[in-house]
Design a protein around this motif. Structure first.
Motif, PDB file in Angstrom:
ATOM      1  N   LYS A  81      90.125 -14.897  80.122  1.00  0.00           N
ATOM      2  CA  LYS A  81      90.403 -13.535  80.603  1.00  0.00           C
ATOM      3  C   LYS A  81      89.202 -12.963  81.347  1.00  0.00           C
ATOM      4  N   GLN A  84      89.254 -14.383  84.721  1.00  0.00           N
ATOM      5  CA  GLN A  84      90.331 -13.717  85.455  1.00  0.00           C
ATOM      6  C   GLN A  84      89.905 -12.317  85.891  1.00  0.00           C
ATOM      7  N   LEU A  92      95.255  -9.892  86.455  1.00  0.00           N
ATOM      8  CA  LEU A  92      95.150  -9.329  85.107  1.00  0.00           C
ATOM      9  C   LEU A  92      95.833  -7.964  85.047  1.00  0.00           C
ATOM     10  N   TRP A  99     100.686  -7.257  77.619  1.00  0.00           N
ATOM     11  CA  TRP A  99      99.775  -7.333  76.469  1.00  0.00           C
ATOM     12  C   TRP A  99     100.085  -6.282  75.409  1.00  0.00           C
TER      13      TRP A  99
END
Length: 494
Positions: A81, A84, A92, A99
Motif C-alpha cells: 500500500k 501504491q 489507492l 476498505w
C-alpha cells in the motif's frame, strides 16, 4: 511429355478450392466477399496481437520484478500500500470505499474476540454474585487453576532457542487492592446488545473472501484474492444507491458506539490485556481507540485506516507501477504474496525472473506463535523462511533487501515489561532493551545470509514501521535506488 501445373494453373488444387462456383449468383457473391473480408480482418487482428505480445515481451525484459516475501501478518500488504500511495495514489483513492468493509470487519472481529475471551474466563459464573469469577480473579482473589488438556511441549528450535508454546500467565494467589469494576450482569448486557453486530462477522467475511476458505492456513482467517477491491465495490453498486450489508453494519456501529466504548474501556478487559489473557492485534487497538470516528454514519476510511486495515492475501497479487528514476521511467511489477504456510508453494513460479526481493520479518512477534502451528514461534519461522530464500539457487543473484518490521510495536512491548528471554530462550540475560533486542535479531538474520552467500551478495537491512508513511517512503526511495543500480548492472549499462 507430362505437363506440370503452375501456381496459376486451373488444375492447381488450391485454385480449384477457392474458385467461386460457376453458377454463383450476385447475392451469393456478396455473402462470399463478406466472409472473405471477415477472415482477412481476423487474420490481421491475430497478426496485430502477435506483434503486441512480441513488443510486450521485449519491454517486459527491461521491467523490474519485485517480490514481497515473508510470513503472514509480517506487513507485506501494508508495504505494498505504501508503494501504491507513493507511485499510484489515484489507484489507492479509487479503492478507498472498498476498505470500509475491511475496517468494519476488523472492528466487529475485535469486539467478538473480546466478548468471547470474557465468556471463556467467566463461563463457570452463575450470575448470582455482584462480581463474576473472572473479575474476582483479576482482583486477585484465589481461583483454582483449570486443568490443562495437554502436557507442555518440550522447548526446542531449529534457529534460535524459543518456547514452542506461549508461557501460561501466572495466576494471582493473594488479594490485591483495586477499584470497583462492572459486574457480570453489566458485561452480559453488553454482550446481548452487541450480539446483532457481532453476528454480522461471517457475512462480512463472505463478502470479502467470496466464500473461499484456505486449508492449512490457520483458524478462522479470511483471505482475499487479487482484485477483491473492485469486486467489493461492484457488489455494492449492484444494489440501487447502497450496499445493504455494509449500511446495516454502519447503522449498528453508530447505534452501538457507546456500548463499544464501554466494553473497550471496561476494567476487566484492560486487566485481561495487561495479564495477556486477551491478546489483540495492533490494528484492533488502533480502530477501537478511534471508534467514535469509525462509527460515524458517513465514515470514509482515511489513509491511515487503509494502512492499518488487516486482510490476508491469498495467492499472489501483482501490482504495476511506473517509477521515475533519475529521468528514466521503468515499469515495476510488485508481487504481494500470501505468507501462510499453506500458500508458500505459490511463490516458486515467480522466482525465475525476479530482479529483487524485499523480505519482511516482524521482529515484534517474539511472543507470538503461528496460527497454523501454535507450537512454532513466529521469529523462528521467519528465520527458517529467510534461510530457504537465501539458499534457493534460483534467487542467488537476486537483489535482496531485509525489512525488520514493526519496530514501533516492539518498543511498546518492551516498555510494558514483556521479557524477550521468556519466549526466546537463547536471549539469556541480555538487556531487555530496544537496541539490544534489535541487534540480537538482526545478528541472527545476518548470520543466515552469511552462511548462504557464496556469490558475496550484499544484504540491505532496514528497521521499519511500515504504517509510518513518511519514514517508510524515505526507505522505499533508498530501496528503489539500490534496486535500480543492480538493475543497470545486470543490463550491462554500468
Amino acid at each position: 511429355m507430362m505437363r506440370t501445373s503452375s501456381i496459376r494453373s486451373q488444375d492447381d488444387p488450391l485454385s480449384l478450392a477457392i474458385r467461386p462456383p460457376p453458377e454463383e449468383s450476385d447475392s451469393d457473391r456478396h455473402i462470399r466477399l463478406q466472409h472473405e473480408a471477415e477472415a482477412r480482418r481476423i487474420s490481421e487482428q491475430i497478426d496485430e496481437e502477435l506483434r503486441f505480445e512480441r513488443e510486450k515481451l521485449k519491454k517486459s525484459k527491461s521491467d523490474v520484478k519485485l517480490l514481497l516475501l515473508g510470513q503472514a501478518e509480517s506487513g507485506k500488504s501494508t508495504l505494498q500500500k505504501q508503494f501504491q500511495l507513493m507511485y499510484s495514489p489515484a489507484s489507492l483513492e479509487s479503492e478507498r470505499m472498498s476498505w470500509r468493509t475491511v475496517v468494519y470487519f476488523n472492528v466487529v472481529r475485535s469486539i467478538k474476540k473480546i466478548l468471547t475471551t470474557l465468556e471463556a474466563w467467566d463461563d463457570i459464573d452463575d450470575g448470582s454474585d455482584s462480581q463474576s469469577t473472572l473479575e474476582r480473579q483479576e482482583l486477585g482473589e484465589y481461583l483454582p487453576p483449570r486443568a490443562s488438556s495437554s502436557a507442555t511441549p518440550s522447548i526446542h528450535s531449529s534457529q534460535i532457542g524459543v518456547a514452542l508454546s506461549p508461557p501460561s500467565p501466572t495466576s494471582p494467589t493473594s488479594p490485591t487492592a483495586s477499584s470497583p469494576i462492572r459486574g457480570s450482569t453489566a458485561i452480559s448486557d453488553l454482550r446481548r446488545r452487541l450480539l446483532p453486530l457481532t453476528n454480522t462477522e461471517p457475512q462480512l467475511a463472505d463478502r470479502l473472501s467470496g466464500g473461499v476458505s484456505v486449508s492449512g492456513s490457520g483458524k478462522g482467517e479470511v483471505y482475499v484474492r487479487s482484485g477483491w477491491q473492485a469486486r467489493t465495490i461492484q457488489k455494492a453498486l449492484s444494489v440501487i444507491d447502497a450496499d445493504p450489508l455494509v449500511d446495516d453494519v454502519a447503522r449498528m456501529l453508530e447505534q452501538s458506539r457507546e456500548d463499544i466504548r464501554t466494553l473497550w474501556e471496561n476494567q476487566v478487559v484492560r486487566a485481561l490485556m495487561t495479564s495477556r489473557k486477551l491478546k489483540l492485534d495492533e490494528w484492533s487497538e488502533f480502530f477501537l481507540n478511534d471508534i467514535s470516528r469509525i462509527s460515524a454514519r458517513n465514515y470514509v476510511p482515511s489513509t491511515d485506516d487503509i494502512l492499518h486495515a488487516r486482510i490476508q492475501t491469498m495467492g499472489v497479487a501483482e501490482h504495476i507501477f511506473d517509477v521515475d528514476i533519475h529521468g528514466k521511467t521503468v515499469t515495476w511489477h510488485l508481487f504481494d504474496v500470501g505468507g501462510a504456510r499453506g500458500q508458500r508453494h505459490s511463490w516458486v513460479p515467480y522466482f525465475d525472473d525476479a530482479n529483487a526481493i524485499i523480505f519482511v520479518s516482524p521482529i515484534s512477534a517474539f511472543d507470538q506463535y503461528l496460527e497454523e502451528d501454535p507450537r512454532t514461534n513466529r521469529i523462528d519461522d521467519s528465520l527458517q523462511l529467510f534461510t530457504q530464500i537465501c539458499s534457493n539457487q534460483l534467487l542467488k543473484k537476486v537483489h535482496l533487501v531485509l525489512f525488520l518490521n514493526k519496530t514501533d510495536i516492539l518498543r511498546k512491548k518492551l516498555e510494558r515489561g514483556l521479557s524477550v528471554s521468556k519466549y526466546i530462550l537463547s536471549y539469556g540475560d541480555r538487556p531487555n532493551e530496544y537496541e539490544a533486542v534489535v541487534q540480537y535479531f538482526r545478528a541472527h538474520f545476518l548470520q543466515v545470509h552469511r552462511r548462504n552467500n557464496e556469490n558475496r551478495r550484499v544484504l540491505y537491512t532496514h528497521l521499519t514501521n511500515v504504517v509510518d508513511t513518511k519514514a517508510t517512503q524515505s526507505i522505499i526511495g533508498n530501496v528503489r535506488d539500490s534496486i535500480f543500480r543492480g538493475y543497470l548492472q545486470s543490463a550491462a549499462l554500468v
